[in-house]
Design a protein around this motif. Structure first.
Motif, short mmCIF file in Angstrom:
data_model
loop_
_atom_site.label_atom_id
_atom_site.label_comp_id
_atom_site.label_asym_id
_atom_site.label_seq_id
_atom_site.Cartn_x
_atom_site.Cartn_y
_atom_site.Cartn_z
N ASN A 295 11.67 -43.60 -5.12
CA ASN A 295 11.51 -42.65 -4.39
C ASN A 295 12.86 -42.79 -4.12
O ASN A 295 11.79 -42.34 -1.93
CB ASN A 295 10.03 -42.65 -3.65
N ARG B 112 0.85 -38.43 0.60
CA ARG B 112 1.19 -39.66 1.17
C ARG B 112 0.23 -39.74 2.55
O ARG B 112 1.18 -39.21 3.24
CB ARG B 112 2.95 -39.92 0.77
N THR C 88 3.39 -33.84 0.41
CA THR C 88 5.10 -34.00 0.16
C THR C 88 5.90 -33.30 -1.71
O THR C 88 4.48 -33.12 -2.30
CB THR C 88 5.92 -35.51 0.82
N SER D 229 8.86 -33.44 -4.01
CA SER D 229 10.04 -33.49 -5.04
C SER D 229 10.80 -33.64 -5.68
O SER D 229 9.86 -32.87 -6.68
CB SER D 229 10.36 -35.45 -4.23
N ALA E 75 12.03 -36.52 -0.46
CA ALA E 75 10.84 -36.02 -0.50
C ALA E 75 10.13 -34.88 0.95
O ALA E 75 11.24 -35.82 2.13
CB ALA E 75 9.63 -37.40 -0.23
N PHE E 76 9.85 -33.84 0.45
CA PHE E 76 9.48 -33.04 1.66
C PHE E 76 8.58 -32.62 2.71
O PHE E 76 7.60 -32.10 1.33
CB PHE E 76 10.44 -31.00 1.87
N PRO E 77 7.79 -33.10 3.53
CA PRO E 77 6.30 -33.03 4.19
C PRO E 77 6.23 -31.07 3.72
O PRO E 77 7.09 -30.86 4.42
CB PRO E 77 6.32 -33.64 5.38
N LEU E 78 5.31 -30.94 3.01
CA LEU E 78 4.41 -30.03 3.12
C LEU E 78 3.63 -29.03 4.42
O LEU E 78 2.78 -30.26 5.32
CB LEU E 78 4.11 -29.38 2.01
#
Length: 228
Positions: free
Chosen positions: A199, A61, A66, A68, A86-89
């Motif tokens: 989301n 995204r 991300t 989730s 949602a966690f950004p990688l």
């Protein structure tokens, strides 16, 4: 004849199979979505007792990937921090599904070497025939095909006449509607008591466009949307 266009591979996920001990690698192209869980239907299937059938989803995204939690029992951890949204990688992140561990990395310099023997996930192309995969509750793991252009979702009752019936007391009768409009799926809330989210963002009667990997919640029931 035009030359074949190779997908732009930008990341990978590596994990150890808990049964065989074999290391596995999944390459992610720009725009890819990958589901993780115990069920074989997932892009990354990890058959370990602490892993839910539908455990997590990785989405591309706005220029980054991300991860989730899709309603798992034991949670998702990134670098030992339990995530709630949602966690950004980032390259080097360690993903833990309570016990099993996966590694996320950028692969710009490794594509040609690793692409031959790896599974590649590319951006999905919508055909109109999407599906919802229930990720928690009594119907966890159930895959519901979206075969009509207009589909109503509601609580499962003896008098229910909607296409998707959910075994969840927090779901209204009816609850929401999915419609295929101009090449995309749109979900709209129908004035439900406990709401519809995509989301974790609330959906109203105007609706929200669904993208591959979106987590749709009807009351307490969570589902992952996958395009056809």
């Amino acid at each position: 004849m035009r030359p074949e266009t190779k997908p732009l591979i930008i990341a990978k996920i590596v994990w150890e199979d808990p049964q065989s001990g074999k290391m596995n690698e999944l390459l992610l192209a720009e725009g890819a979505t990958a589901t993780i869980g115990r069920s074989e239907e997932n892009d990354i299937a990890i058959k370990e007792q602490h892993v839910s059938r539908q455990h997590a989803v990785v989405q591309y995204r706005d220029g980054l990937f991300t991860i989730s939690d899709t309603g798992s029992i034991n949670g998702v951890y990134v670098n030992d921090i339990k995530i709630s949204e949602a966690f950004p990688l980032s390259s080097g992140d360690v993903i833990r599904l309570f016990v099993p561990v996966l590694y996320f990395a950028s692969v710009f310099s490794e594509v040609e070497r690793s692409i031959e023997n790896s599974t590649i996930i590319t951006a999905a192309i919508s055909t109109g025939k999407g599906r919802l995969v229930i990720s928690n509750g009594a119907q966890e793991g159930e895959s519901i095909p979206l075969l009509r252009d207009r589909i109503t979702v509601g609580r499962a009752t003896s008098q229910a006449n909607w296409e998707v019936c959910l075994q969840d007391g927090s779901v209204s009768r009816p609850h929401a509607r999915l419609e295929w409009v101009d090449g995309v799926w749109i979900v709209r809330d129908l004035g439900s008591s406990n709401g519809t989210t995509v989301n974790r963002l609330p959906v109203n009667e105007k609706g929200r466009v669904l993208r591959d990997g979106d987590i749709v919640t009807f009351g307490s029931t969570m589902a992952v949307f996958r395009v056809g």
